[in-house]
Design a protein around this motif. Structure first.
Motif, PDB file in Angstrom:
ATOM      1  N   MET A  57       0.828  -1.196   0.000  1.00 30.91           N
ATOM      2  CA  MET A  57       0.000   0.000   0.000  1.00 30.91           C
ATOM      3  C   MET A  57       0.868   1.254   0.000  1.00 30.91           C
ATOM      4  SD  MET A  57      -3.007   0.928  -0.226  1.00 30.91           S
ATOM      5  CE  MET A  57      -4.498   1.491   0.437  1.00 30.91           C
ATOM      6  N   GLN A  58       1.952   1.245   0.752  1.00 30.27           N
ATOM      7  CA  GLN A  58       2.821   2.412   0.814  1.00 30.27           C
ATOM      8  C   GLN A  58       3.425   2.710  -0.555  1.00 30.27           C
ATOM      9  OE1 GLN A  58       6.173   2.136   3.469  1.00 30.27           O
ATOM     10  NE2 GLN A  58       5.969   4.291   4.007  1.00 30.27           N
ATOM     11  N   MET A  59       3.710   1.687  -1.332  1.00 30.60           N
ATOM     12  CA  MET A  59       4.256   1.868  -2.674  1.00 30.60           C
ATOM     13  C   MET A  59       3.245   2.571  -3.581  1.00 30.60           C
ATOM     14  SD  MET A  59       6.852   1.401  -4.492  1.00 30.60           S
ATOM     15  CE  MET A  59       7.717   0.454  -5.678  1.00 30.60           C
ATOM     16  N   LEU A  60       1.966   2.190  -3.471  1.00 30.64           N
ATOM     17  CA  LEU A  60       0.925   2.826  -4.271  1.00 30.64           C
ATOM     18  C   LEU A  60       0.747   4.294  -3.879  1.00 30.64           C
ATOM     19  CD1 LEU A  60      -1.808   0.050  -4.502  1.00 30.64           C
ATOM     20  CD2 LEU A  60      -0.285   0.867  -6.299  1.00 30.64           C
ATOM     21  N   GLU A  61       0.820   4.595  -2.598  1.00 30.17           N
ATOM     22  CA  GLU A  61       0.717   5.984  -2.143  1.00 30.17           C
ATOM     23  C   GLU A  61       1.864   6.822  -2.694  1.00 30.17           C
ATOM     24  OE1 GLU A  61       0.507   5.936   2.122  1.00 30.17           O
ATOM     25  OE2 GLU A  61      -1.473   4.997   2.117  1.00 30.17           O
ATOM     26  N   LYS A  62       3.071   6.291  -2.676  1.00 25.56           N
ATOM     27  CA  LYS A  62       4.224   7.013  -3.209  1.00 25.56           C
ATOM     28  C   LYS A  62       4.070   7.250  -4.713  1.00 25.56           C
ATOM     29  CE  LYS A  62       7.726   5.847   0.179  1.00 25.56           C
ATOM     30  NZ  LYS A  62       9.043   5.277   0.415  1.00 25.56           N
ATOM     31  N   LEU A  63       3.587   6.260  -5.424  1.00 26.86           N
ATOM     32  CA  LEU A  63       3.373   6.404  -6.859  1.00 26.86           C
ATOM     33  C   LEU A  63       2.323   7.474  -7.136  1.00 26.86           C
ATOM     34  CD1 LEU A  63       3.828   5.519  -9.794  1.00 26.86           C
ATOM     35  CD2 LEU A  63       2.087   3.747  -9.418  1.00 26.86           C
ATOM     36  N   TYR A  64       1.227   7.463  -6.384  1.00 26.82           N
ATOM     37  CA  TYR A  64       0.168   8.454  -6.555  1.00 26.82           C
ATOM     38  C   TYR A  64       0.703   9.862  -6.319  1.00 26.82           C
ATOM     39  CZ  TYR A  64      -4.175  10.995  -5.930  1.00 26.82           C
ATOM     40  OH  TYR A  64      -5.182  11.918  -6.041  1.00 26.82           O
ATOM     41  N   ARG A  65       1.460  10.055  -5.259  1.00 24.96           N
ATOM     42  CA  ARG A  65       2.031  11.373  -4.959  1.00 24.96           C
ATOM     43  C   ARG A  65       3.011  11.812  -6.038  1.00 24.96           C
ATOM     44  NH1 ARG A  65       2.636  10.445   1.472  1.00 24.96           N
ATOM     45  NH2 ARG A  65       0.425  10.686   1.912  1.00 24.96           N
ATOM     46  N   TYR A  66       3.784  10.889  -6.547  1.00 26.66           N
ATOM     47  CA  TYR A  66       4.717  11.205  -7.633  1.00 26.66           C
ATOM     48  C   TYR A  66       3.951  11.698  -8.865  1.00 26.66           C
ATOM     49  CZ  TYR A  66       8.006  10.470 -11.459  1.00 26.66           C
ATOM     50  OH  TYR A  66       8.779  10.635 -12.582  1.00 26.66           O
ATOM     51  N   LEU A  67       2.875  10.986  -9.215  1.00 29.87           N
ATOM     52  CA  LEU A  67       2.082  11.380 -10.379  1.00 29.87           C
ATOM     53  C   LEU A  67       1.382  12.718 -10.160  1.00 29.87           C
ATOM     54  CD1 LEU A  67       0.571   7.915 -11.356  1.00 29.87           C
ATOM     55  CD2 LEU A  67       2.426   9.162 -12.494  1.00 29.87           C
ATOM     56  N   GLN A  68       0.928  12.975  -8.935  1.00 32.10           N
ATOM     57  CA  GLN A  68       0.320  14.267  -8.604  1.00 32.10           C
ATOM     58  C   GLN A  68       1.307  15.400  -8.873  1.00 32.10           C
ATOM     59  OE1 GLN A  68      -3.142  13.984  -8.221  1.00 32.10           O
ATOM     60  NE2 GLN A  68      -2.993  15.216  -6.395  1.00 32.10           N
ATOM     61  N   ARG A  69       2.534  15.221  -8.448  1.00 27.89           N
ATOM     62  CA  ARG A  69       3.552  16.260  -8.607  1.00 27.89           C
ATOM     63  C   ARG A  69       3.903  16.481 -10.068  1.00 27.89           C
ATOM     64  NH1 ARG A  69       7.301  14.708  -3.390  1.00 27.89           N
ATOM     65  NH2 ARG A  69       5.625  15.021  -1.907  1.00 27.89           N
ATOM     66  N   LYS A  70       3.966  15.420 -10.832  1.00 28.37           N
ATOM     67  CA  LYS A  70       4.295  15.539 -12.259  1.00 28.37           C
ATOM     68  C   LYS A  70       3.156  16.184 -13.044  1.00 28.37           C
ATOM     69  CE  LYS A  70       8.401  13.965 -12.199  1.00 28.37           C
ATOM     70  NZ  LYS A  70       9.508  14.875 -12.384  1.00 28.37           N
ATOM     71  N   ALA A  71       1.916  15.995 -12.614  1.00 28.41           N
ATOM     72  CA  ALA A  71       0.758  16.540 -13.322  1.00 28.41           C
ATOM     73  C   ALA A  71       0.536  18.016 -13.037  1.00 28.41           C
ATOM     74  CB  ALA A  71      -0.494  15.746 -12.955  1.00 28.41           C
ATOM     75  N   GLU A  72       1.102  18.539 -11.958  1.00 25.58           N
ATOM     76  CA  GLU A  72       0.843  19.921 -11.538  1.00 25.58           C
ATOM     77  C   GLU A  72       1.007  20.950 -12.666  1.00 25.58           C
ATOM     78  OE1 GLU A  72      -0.159  23.198  -9.270  1.00 25.58           O
ATOM     79  OE2 GLU A  72      -0.427  21.111  -8.737  1.00 25.58           O
ATOM     80  N   PRO A  73       2.091  20.938 -13.432  1.00 30.64           N
ATOM     81  CA  PRO A  73       2.235  21.954 -14.489  1.00 30.64           C
ATOM     82  C   PRO A  73       1.202  21.833 -15.607  1.00 30.64           C
ATOM     83  CG  PRO A  73       4.340  20.872 -14.039  1.00 30.64           C
ATOM     84  CD  PRO A  73       3.283  20.108 -13.311  1.00 30.64           C
ATOM     85  N   LEU A  74       0.568  20.680 -15.745  1.00 31.49           N
ATOM     86  CA  LEU A  74      -0.404  20.468 -16.816  1.00 31.49           C
ATOM     87  C   LEU A  74      -1.811  20.919 -16.445  1.00 31.49           C
ATOM     88  CD1 LEU A  74       0.757  16.867 -17.778  1.00 31.49           C
ATOM     89  CD2 LEU A  74       1.475  19.037 -18.814  1.00 31.49           C
ATOM     90  N   LEU A  75      -2.060  21.081 -15.158  1.00 25.97           N
ATOM     91  CA  LEU A  75      -3.391  21.444 -14.675  1.00 25.97           C
ATOM     92  C   LEU A  75      -3.529  22.956 -14.553  1.00 25.97           C
ATOM     93  CD1 LEU A  75      -3.624  18.700 -11.916  1.00 25.97           C
ATOM     94  CD2 LEU A  75      -4.773  18.715 -14.128  1.00 25.97           C
ATOM     95  N   PRO A  76      -4.762  23.473 -14.559  1.00 22.66           N
ATOM     96  CA  PRO A  76      -4.938  24.921 -14.410  1.00 22.66           C
ATOM     97  C   PRO A  76      -4.492  25.382 -13.024  1.00 22.66           C
ATOM     98  CG  PRO A  76      -7.060  23.806 -14.376  1.00 22.66           C
ATOM     99  CD  PRO A  76      -6.029  22.768 -14.703  1.00 22.66           C
ATOM    100  N   PRO A  77      -4.018  26.634 -12.904  1.00 20.34           N
ATOM    101  CA  PRO A  77      -3.605  27.128 -11.587  1.00 20.34           C
ATOM    102  C   PRO A  77      -4.790  27.236 -10.638  1.00 20.34           C
ATOM    103  CG  PRO A  77      -3.503  28.879 -13.222  1.00 20.34           C
ATOM    104  CD  PRO A  77      -3.842  27.625 -13.951  1.00 20.34           C
ATOM    105  N   ARG A  78      -4.483  27.173  -9.349  1.00 21.88           N
ATOM    106  CA  ARG A  78      -5.516  27.332  -8.328  1.00 21.88           C
ATOM    107  C   ARG A  78      -6.005  28.773  -8.319  1.00 21.88           C
ATOM    108  NH1 ARG A  78      -2.155  23.521  -7.344  1.00 21.88           N
ATOM    109  NH2 ARG A  78      -2.751  21.677  -6.174  1.00 21.88           N
TER     110      ARG A  78
END
Length: 117
Positions: free
Chosen positions: A1-22
């Protein structure tokens, strides 16, 4: 489970520049609402006094982050909003418990620090 959480957080960080600003949403009162939409920064303002800002943790852990703005509070944050409604916070946000995220919010975008887990 910890591995999946780390992967999810990694993908969140990589997607940030592609998403609209807050964007900043101002509400009347001295506390945050129970639910805060994703990618929204909520400012609680009572009359002319800004009390706090709140938003969902950008790592995806589900935590709501509340940062105090009132002068008497320690720690406290300052914010700015540019002409496009994009908020910035000063200083950085560093969660000491839970996900331990450490980041800057600049012009509605998250910039992760090297100390982020």
């Amino acid at each position: 489970m910890q591995m999946l959480e780390k992967l999810y957080r990694y993908l969140q960080r990589k997607a940030e520049p592609l998403l609209p600003p807050r964007k900043l949403v101002v509400i009347e009162g001295d506390s945050l609402p129970a639910e805060i939409p994703m990618r929204t920064v909520v400012l609680a303002r009572d009359g002319q006094e800004d009390w706090c800002v709140g938003f969902q943790c950008p790592c995806g852990c589900g935590r709501t982050i509340e940062l105090l703005l009132i002068k008497e509070a320690r720690p406290r944050w300052d914010y700015r909003v540019d002409d496009q409604g994009r908020p910035s916070l000063y200083p950085s946000v560093w969660l000491q418990t839970g996900c331990k995220s450490h980041f800057w919010l600049r012009k509605g975008r998250i910039y992760w620090t090297e100390t982020s887990v």
